[in-house]
Design a protein around this motif. Sequence first.
Motif, PDB file in Angstrom:
ATOM      1  N   GLN A  44       0.842  -1.152  -0.067  1.00 37.60           N
ATOM      2  CA  GLN A  44       0.118  -0.106  -0.016  1.00 37.60           C
ATOM      3  C   GLN A  44       0.869   1.358  -0.033  1.00 37.60           C
ATOM      4  N   LEU A  45       1.846   1.105   0.413  1.00 35.92           N
ATOM      5  CA  LEU A  45       2.903   2.233   0.815  1.00 35.92           C
ATOM      6  C   LEU A  45       3.669   2.741  -0.732  1.00 35.92           C
ATOM      7  N   ALA A  46       4.021   1.716  -1.252  1.00 32.28           N
ATOM      8  CA  ALA A  46       4.342   1.775  -2.794  1.00 32.28           C
ATOM      9  C   ALA A  46       3.224   2.172  -3.485  1.00 32.28           C
ATOM     10  N   SER A  47       2.151   1.822  -3.511  1.00 30.73           N
ATOM     11  CA  SER A  47       1.133   2.308  -4.305  1.00 30.73           C
ATOM     12  C   SER A  47       0.775   3.708  -3.972  1.00 30.73           C
ATOM     13  N   ALA A  48       0.890   3.951  -2.744  1.00 33.30           N
ATOM     14  CA  ALA A  48       0.945   5.569  -2.561  1.00 33.30           C
ATOM     15  C   ALA A  48       2.031   6.385  -3.100  1.00 33.30           C
ATOM     16  N   VAL A  49       3.213   6.040  -2.891  1.00 31.30           N
ATOM     17  CA  VAL A  49       4.316   6.496  -3.743  1.00 31.30           C
ATOM     18  C   VAL A  49       4.156   6.838  -5.143  1.00 31.30           C
ATOM     19  N   LEU A  50       3.371   5.701  -5.730  1.00 28.74           N
ATOM     20  CA  LEU A  50       3.076   5.811  -7.172  1.00 28.74           C
ATOM     21  C   LEU A  50       1.542   6.596  -7.666  1.00 28.74           C
ATOM     22  N   GLY A  51       1.198   6.944  -6.607  1.00 29.42           N
ATOM     23  CA  GLY A  51      -0.240   7.706  -6.638  1.00 29.42           C
ATOM     24  C   GLY A  51      -1.554   6.829  -6.951  1.00 29.42           C
ATOM     25  N   GLY A  52      -1.440   5.378  -6.550  1.00 29.60           N
ATOM     26  CA  GLY A  52      -2.365   4.440  -6.744  1.00 29.60           C
ATOM     27  C   GLY A  52      -3.048   4.288  -5.280  1.00 29.60           C
ATOM     28  N   PRO A  53      -4.303   3.501  -5.382  1.00 28.57           N
ATOM     29  CA  PRO A  53      -4.984   3.435  -4.302  1.00 28.57           C
ATOM     30  C   PRO A  53      -4.397   2.522  -3.128  1.00 28.57           C
ATOM     31  N   THR A  54      -4.572   2.702  -1.944  1.00 34.22           N
ATOM     32  CA  THR A  54      -4.242   1.757  -0.773  1.00 34.22           C
ATOM     33  C   THR A  54      -5.381   0.900  -0.386  1.00 34.22           C
ATOM     34  N   LYS A  55      -6.554   1.376  -0.527  1.00 38.92           N
ATOM     35  CA  LYS A  55      -7.668   0.516  -0.100  1.00 38.92           C
ATOM     36  C   LYS A  55      -8.165  -0.491  -1.384  1.00 38.92           C
ATOM     37  N   HIS A  56      -8.413  -1.596  -1.107  1.00 39.78           N
ATOM     38  CA  HIS A  56      -8.751  -2.746  -2.033  1.00 39.78           C
ATOM     39  C   HIS A  56      -7.662  -2.737  -3.197  1.00 39.78           C
ATOM     40  N   LEU A  57      -6.509  -2.714  -2.909  1.00 40.83           N
ATOM     41  CA  LEU A  57      -5.260  -2.603  -3.692  1.00 40.83           C
ATOM     42  C   LEU A  57      -5.374  -4.059  -4.511  1.00 40.83           C
ATOM     43  N   ARG A  58      -5.613  -4.059  -5.555  1.00 33.53           N
ATOM     44  CA  ARG A  58      -5.513  -5.324  -6.432  1.00 33.53           C
ATOM     45  C   ARG A  58      -5.382  -4.874  -8.033  1.00 33.53           C
ATOM     46  N   GLY A  59      -5.156  -5.870  -8.905  1.00 31.47           N
ATOM     47  CA  GLY A  59      -5.048  -5.829 -10.208  1.00 31.47           C
ATOM     48  C   GLY A  59      -3.590  -5.176 -10.540  1.00 31.47           C
ATOM     49  N   ASP A  60      -3.822  -4.474 -11.605  1.00 28.12           N
ATOM     50  CA  ASP A  60      -2.615  -3.541 -12.302  1.00 28.12           C
ATOM     51  C   ASP A  60      -2.134  -2.778 -11.120  1.00 28.12           C
ATOM     52  N   ALA A  61      -2.833  -2.303 -10.187  1.00 30.93           N
ATOM     53  CA  ALA A  61      -2.235  -1.233  -9.249  1.00 30.93           C
ATOM     54  C   ALA A  61      -1.601  -1.904  -8.250  1.00 30.93           C
ATOM     55  N   PHE A  62      -1.999  -2.970  -7.987  1.00 31.66           N
ATOM     56  CA  PHE A  62      -1.141  -4.173  -6.864  1.00 31.66           C
ATOM     57  C   PHE A  62       0.282  -4.333  -7.608  1.00 31.66           C
ATOM     58  N   LYS A  63       0.225  -4.896  -9.036  1.00 25.58           N
ATOM     59  CA  LYS A  63       1.120  -5.384  -9.546  1.00 25.58           C
ATOM     60  C   LYS A  63       2.187  -4.209  -9.951  1.00 25.58           C
ATOM     61  N   SER A  64       1.970  -2.799 -10.077  1.00 27.00           N
ATOM     62  CA  SER A  64       2.920  -1.972 -10.216  1.00 27.00           C
ATOM     63  C   SER A  64       3.539  -1.675  -8.678  1.00 27.00           C
ATOM     64  N   ALA A  65       2.763  -1.692  -7.556  1.00 31.32           N
ATOM     65  CA  ALA A  65       3.289  -1.371  -6.561  1.00 31.32           C
ATOM     66  C   ALA A  65       4.254  -2.602  -5.856  1.00 31.32           C
ATOM     67  N   LYS A  66       3.873  -3.918  -6.407  1.00 33.73           N
ATOM     68  CA  LYS A  66       4.930  -4.882  -6.133  1.00 33.73           C
ATOM     69  C   LYS A  66       6.002  -4.837  -6.810  1.00 33.73           C
ATOM     70  N   ASN A  67       5.949  -4.333  -8.195  1.00 34.57           N
ATOM     71  CA  ASN A  67       7.299  -4.200  -8.939  1.00 34.57           C
ATOM     72  C   ASN A  67       8.014  -3.098  -8.417  1.00 34.57           C
ATOM     73  N   LEU A  68       7.582  -1.971  -7.840  1.00 37.53           N
ATOM     74  CA  LEU A  68       8.459  -1.025  -7.333  1.00 37.53           C
ATOM     75  C   LEU A  68       9.128  -1.608  -6.055  1.00 37.53           C
ATOM     76  N   VAL A  69       8.304  -2.462  -5.275  1.00 33.74           N
ATOM     77  CA  VAL A  69       8.989  -2.767  -4.120  1.00 33.74           C
ATOM     78  C   VAL A  69      10.112  -3.721  -4.404  1.00 33.74           C
ATOM     79  N   ILE A  70       9.979  -4.733  -5.607  1.00 32.67           N
ATOM     80  CA  ILE A  70      10.903  -5.427  -5.956  1.00 32.67           C
ATOM     81  C   ILE A  70      12.117  -4.806  -6.461  1.00 32.67           C
ATOM     82  N   GLN A  71      11.811  -3.528  -7.199  1.00 31.13           N
ATOM     83  CA  GLN A  71      12.770  -3.001  -7.703  1.00 31.13           C
ATOM     84  C   GLN A  71      13.831  -2.342  -6.477  1.00 31.13           C
ATOM     85  N   VAL A  72      13.163  -1.693  -5.691  1.00 27.05           N
ATOM     86  CA  VAL A  72      13.819  -1.002  -4.469  1.00 27.05           C
ATOM     87  C   VAL A  72      14.575  -2.048  -3.583  1.00 27.05           C
ATOM     88  N   PHE A  73      14.030  -3.199  -3.304  1.00 27.00           N
ATOM     89  CA  PHE A  73      14.829  -4.083  -2.436  1.00 27.00           C
ATOM     90  C   PHE A  73      15.332  -5.159  -2.904  1.00 27.00           C
TER      91      PHE A  73
END
Length: 420
Positions: free
Chosen positions: A388-417
């Motif tokens: 949800q934190l990664a999604s927030a940084v990307l300007g995405g949702p934090t509630k009901h995080l799913r689908g493409d928004a979830f995938k983008s957030a997860k990609n950012l986390v993997i990129q950084v860590f």
Amino acid sequence: MATTAAEILLPTVVRWKNGELFEGTVCPSEHRRLHIEMLHRQTSRLIELAAAFRNDKGSLVWITRKREDHYLLGGGSGSQTWLEDLLALAAHHHAKNRELFISPVQRSAPGPGKRFVLGSQWLWVDVDDPQRFPALWAFFNEPTKSLPHGRLPHLVIETGGIPAEQSDHDETQIRGGLHAFFALDRLLPAVTLITDDGAKYTNPAVSIPDDSDALNYADRQTGEMLEGRVINEIERANLRLIHALGFRYDAYGKQIPTVADPACSHRHQPMRLAGSRHGETGRYARVIYADFTAPPFSYETLVGDLPDPRDQPAIREHRSGDSNFDDDDPYKRIPILDAYERLTGWEGSTRHKVRCPHRDHPDNDPSCDLKSDYFICRSCSAAGGIYQLASAVLGGPTKHLRGDAFKSAKNLVIQVFGEL
Ligand SMILES: [Zn+2]
């Protein structure tokens, strides 16, 4: 108990089913047998045996937890070879110098996460510091209304995690790292879900969609999604024991256990196997004491009269779409402070409010709190864990995080860590 010559011998005390007391030394493979037989002679479903090695940094690297062939049936399944099968697997890894672990619980399907755990006929505590042993012995021996002889555990393991003093070769001395196991007279289910109108579900079906961070509970019969109060029964019972052993209050009024380690309350964790070597110290874990005679405890007499800790982490309110707390996703173990600092590039703090991480919330007067495993903005109500934190940084949702928004957030986390 036979031992081969020139092999290492480790002391133990065993009370056999016929009441006979054995006090002596046996080889490591006999310790493995005692430990596994004690825990799982009645287990009808799957038992996890896990192996790990130490990397150059000295941390433990699991190698078997995702391998189906490391989840084997127990003695209550009708298998005649269950114990030999488990011992052969243990011996195979031991010969390769790997560290060994056994799970006290039983699983309905092979897999490391909490959702695979069906229930447990054991409760347990872990005490690492020898200075805390007197508190442990006192608790074991303290009579209660229903237990005039106290709560003596059926099995006590020394983990070998404390190095031997060079001058001291007395292997009968207990140095620390103790696991005490208490047998229950019935299987304690992993999860009870109580809906808002009071309907009770034991071990509801759990699903974790690939494209979201959500954890969903459903009725096993109808498939209907369930919401309500989720009680993680094994953790709850273990935490009662952990807190009954002793705690202090921290500056925020939180109860901090002082004798047993609360991190060991989790049902999906394998525990160090006796007769295997601890990679940090080179010492063997061993069965200090195993009692095959003592009757098991009822849940009520063992923990029924013990209070829950004030901040109860084993019980939570579940709404559909809630973040999946039970997953063993390594990224979720990253403290939210680190996640905040790395993902936003700003300095964080868990003591005072920080700037909201959401791209669309210019938070000049900081309104966001960082807790241990989540963040919450008191102004725009963005909140959640690392994704949800990664999604927030990307300007995405934090509630009901799913689908493409979830995938983008997860990609950012993997990129950084990086890949964990
Ligand atoms: Zn905000």
